[in-house]
Motif scaffolding. Sequence first.
Motif, PDB file in Angstrom:
ATOM      1  N   GLY A   1       4.600 -44.375   8.259  1.00  0.00           N
ATOM      2  CA  GLY A   1       6.012 -44.020   8.432  1.00  0.00           C
ATOM      3  C   GLY A   1       6.819 -45.013   9.259  1.00  0.00           C
TER       4      GLY A   1
ATOM      5  N   LYS B   1       3.969 -57.406  -0.917  1.00  0.00           N
ATOM      6  CA  LYS B   1       4.342 -56.779   0.351  1.00  0.00           C
ATOM      7  C   LYS B   1       3.086 -56.489   1.184  1.00  0.00           C
ATOM      8  CE  LYS B   1       6.708 -52.492   1.390  1.00  0.00           C
ATOM      9  NZ  LYS B   1       7.379 -51.338   0.827  1.00  0.00           N
TER      10      LYS B   1
ATOM     11  N   THR C   1       0.514 -54.647   3.660  1.00  0.00           N
ATOM     12  CA  THR C   1       0.264 -53.212   3.902  1.00  0.00           C
ATOM     13  C   THR C   1      -0.681 -53.074   5.091  1.00  0.00           C
ATOM     14  OG1 THR C   1      -1.537 -53.371   2.336  1.00  0.00           O
ATOM     15  CG2 THR C   1       0.522 -52.449   1.491  1.00  0.00           C
TER      16      THR C   1
ATOM     17  N   PHE D   1       9.604 -55.999   4.301  1.00  0.00           N
ATOM     18  CA  PHE D   1       9.046 -55.312   5.463  1.00  0.00           C
ATOM     19  C   PHE D   1       7.648 -54.832   5.138  1.00  0.00           C
ATOM     20  CE2 PHE D   1      11.815 -52.517   2.992  1.00  0.00           C
ATOM     21  CZ  PHE D   1      10.935 -51.521   2.613  1.00  0.00           C
ATOM     22  N   ARG D   2       6.971 -54.412   6.211  1.00  0.00           N
ATOM     23  CA  ARG D   2       5.630 -53.861   6.083  1.00  0.00           C
ATOM     24  C   ARG D   2       5.757 -52.413   6.530  1.00  0.00           C
ATOM     25  NH1 ARG D   2       0.735 -57.075   8.067  1.00  0.00           N
ATOM     26  NH2 ARG D   2      -0.894 -55.510   8.116  1.00  0.00           N
ATOM     27  N   GLU D   3       5.069 -51.499   5.866  1.00  0.00           N
ATOM     28  CA  GLU D   3       5.200 -50.088   6.215  1.00  0.00           C
ATOM     29  C   GLU D   3       3.827 -49.530   6.534  1.00  0.00           C
ATOM     30  OE1 GLU D   3       8.635 -47.241   4.304  1.00  0.00           O
ATOM     31  OE2 GLU D   3       7.437 -48.515   3.010  1.00  0.00           O
ATOM     32  N   HIS D   4       3.746 -48.765   7.626  1.00  0.00           N
ATOM     33  CA  HIS D   4       2.460 -48.149   7.956  1.00  0.00           C
ATOM     34  C   HIS D   4       2.717 -46.863   8.728  1.00  0.00           C
ATOM     35  CE1 HIS D   4      -1.767 -47.798   8.752  1.00  0.00           C
ATOM     36  NE2 HIS D   4      -1.540 -47.720  10.043  1.00  0.00           N
TER      37      HIS D   4
ATOM     38  N   ASP E   1      14.068 -54.433  15.110  1.00  0.00           N
ATOM     39  CA  ASP E   1      14.543 -53.336  14.248  1.00  0.00           C
ATOM     40  C   ASP E   1      15.929 -52.827  14.626  1.00  0.00           C
ATOM     41  OD1 ASP E   1      14.110 -51.998  16.575  1.00  0.00           O
ATOM     42  OD2 ASP E   1      12.792 -50.464  15.734  1.00  0.00           O
TER      43      ASP E   1
ATOM     44  N   ARG F   1       8.340 -48.883   9.830  1.00  0.00           N
ATOM     45  CA  ARG F   1       8.657 -50.099   9.097  1.00  0.00           C
ATOM     46  C   ARG F   1       8.642 -51.296  10.035  1.00  0.00           C
ATOM     47  NH1 ARG F   1      13.517 -50.019   4.736  1.00  0.00           N
ATOM     48  NH2 ARG F   1      12.525 -48.583   3.289  1.00  0.00           N
ATOM     49  N   TYR F   2       8.001 -52.355   9.609  1.00  0.00           N
ATOM     50  CA  TYR F   2       7.966 -53.582  10.407  1.00  0.00           C
ATOM     51  C   TYR F   2       8.673 -54.667   9.607  1.00  0.00           C
ATOM     52  CZ  TYR F   2       4.388 -50.900  12.832  1.00  0.00           C
ATOM     53  OH  TYR F   2       3.720 -49.912  13.501  1.00  0.00           O
ATOM     54  N   SER F   3       9.789 -55.157  10.144  1.00  0.00           N
ATOM     55  CA  SER F   3      10.617 -56.112   9.415  1.00  0.00           C
ATOM     56  C   SER F   3       9.970 -57.503   9.376  1.00  0.00           C
ATOM     57  CB  SER F   3      11.977 -56.143  10.096  1.00  0.00           C
ATOM     58  OG  SER F   3      12.453 -57.436  10.265  1.00  0.00           O
TER      59      SER F   3
ATOM     60  N   TYR G   1      15.956 -55.087   5.523  1.00  0.00           N
ATOM     61  CA  TYR G   1      15.584 -54.222   4.398  1.00  0.00           C
ATOM     62  C   TYR G   1      15.030 -55.055   3.237  1.00  0.00           C
ATOM     63  CZ  TYR G   1      20.184 -55.951   3.102  1.00  0.00           C
ATOM     64  OH  TYR G   1      21.235 -56.780   2.856  1.00  0.00           O
TER      65      TYR G   1
END
Length: 348
Positions: free
Chosen positions: A253, A130, A132, A248-251, A269, A255-257, A245
């Motif tokens: 708080g 995933k 980051t 995705f990438r999370e940064h 989104d 979320r980037y699909s 879902y």
Amino acid sequence: MRALRAVLSLAALALLLASCSSPRELKYQLYVFGTLLDVVIYDADKAVADQAVAGISARFQEMHRDWHPWKPGLLTDLNAAFREGRSLQVDRELIALIEDGRKYEQLSGGLFNPAIGALIGLWGFHADDKPTGPPPARDKIAELAAAHPSMTDIDIRDGVVSSRNKRVQIDTGAYAKGAALDWASAYLKAHEISNAILNAGGGIAVVGRHGARPWKVAIRHPLNWGVIASLDLGPDEAMHTSGNYHRFREHEGLRYSHIFDPRTGWPVDHIVSASVVDKNGGLADAAATALSVAGPDHWLQTARAMGVSEVLLVDKDGGIHTTPKMQKRIKLEAADARIVEVKDPLAP
Ligand code: AMP
Ligand code: MG
């Protein structure tokens, strides 16, 4: 995770796991395309079924090798040729996939666009793990979107493929599974299997029936992991679900699909899950991705343009958007299921 994948992949190479749960059902599980493929065959001779599933496994390993968006193989060679302004001879299976991708891109008005591989890579989704960290630099994203890579930039002559646009990088992740499952259902039928279901990470294809009844399938609730709706699939139907879902990438708080709007280069989104039923699984898979991009206000137009009429979308607030034809055949399973009215009287 990588180790787990390697083990699963080896397990798939070693062989298929076959077990009987009912006297008339033969169950197999393969690891293909980076995901588990469950095959249930109904009412068939075990030796015939074993051989048919072995044939599917062998061909899927080839597709995995030839169509992989970042592991070195035929598609990465072709993408390198595009970058360097060269042409490359490829096999007819990849040509058929490219031609289908071009057709679906045109039908979707460019919302589905398998030529945006460079953008998908820039966002970090061309890796097993995933991604980051913060999103890529805005100007890099803008530059790739402004290059307008399109499958229509690709020329095919006697099996030799080239691109007029060096920024075209093919990523078939949004419809290859649909095409592969279509191939597998046809292969089963050609090998004396008349009743089966194939299920691989968001894609389902059906052959015949489950004895006296149709095959019953469920759509996962994208917000709580339960089941949001169930329905019967008839012979030769496929259902493909695109969900942001899944990856995705999370940064900080956010979320980037892994699903992108090719017009902006940014992830979408507004739709968390899109399911499409059609007899053409490649089209259903492409349309599910395109409708995720189109969003709650434009999905119906895109569905009509792509010629799909059985659609169920879940928006980010949990609202269900569906065509009347789909609504008639689903059974809502979640207590919180809430259908958003479609305001178009001509909805399919
Ligand atoms: P799916 O789960 O079928 O919606 O496919 C998602 C995958 O398709 C992503 O992981 C990307 O590799 C690729 N993809 C993302 N956005 C698009 C798009 N707009 N058109 C075509 N492929 C896309
Ligand atoms: Mg798709």
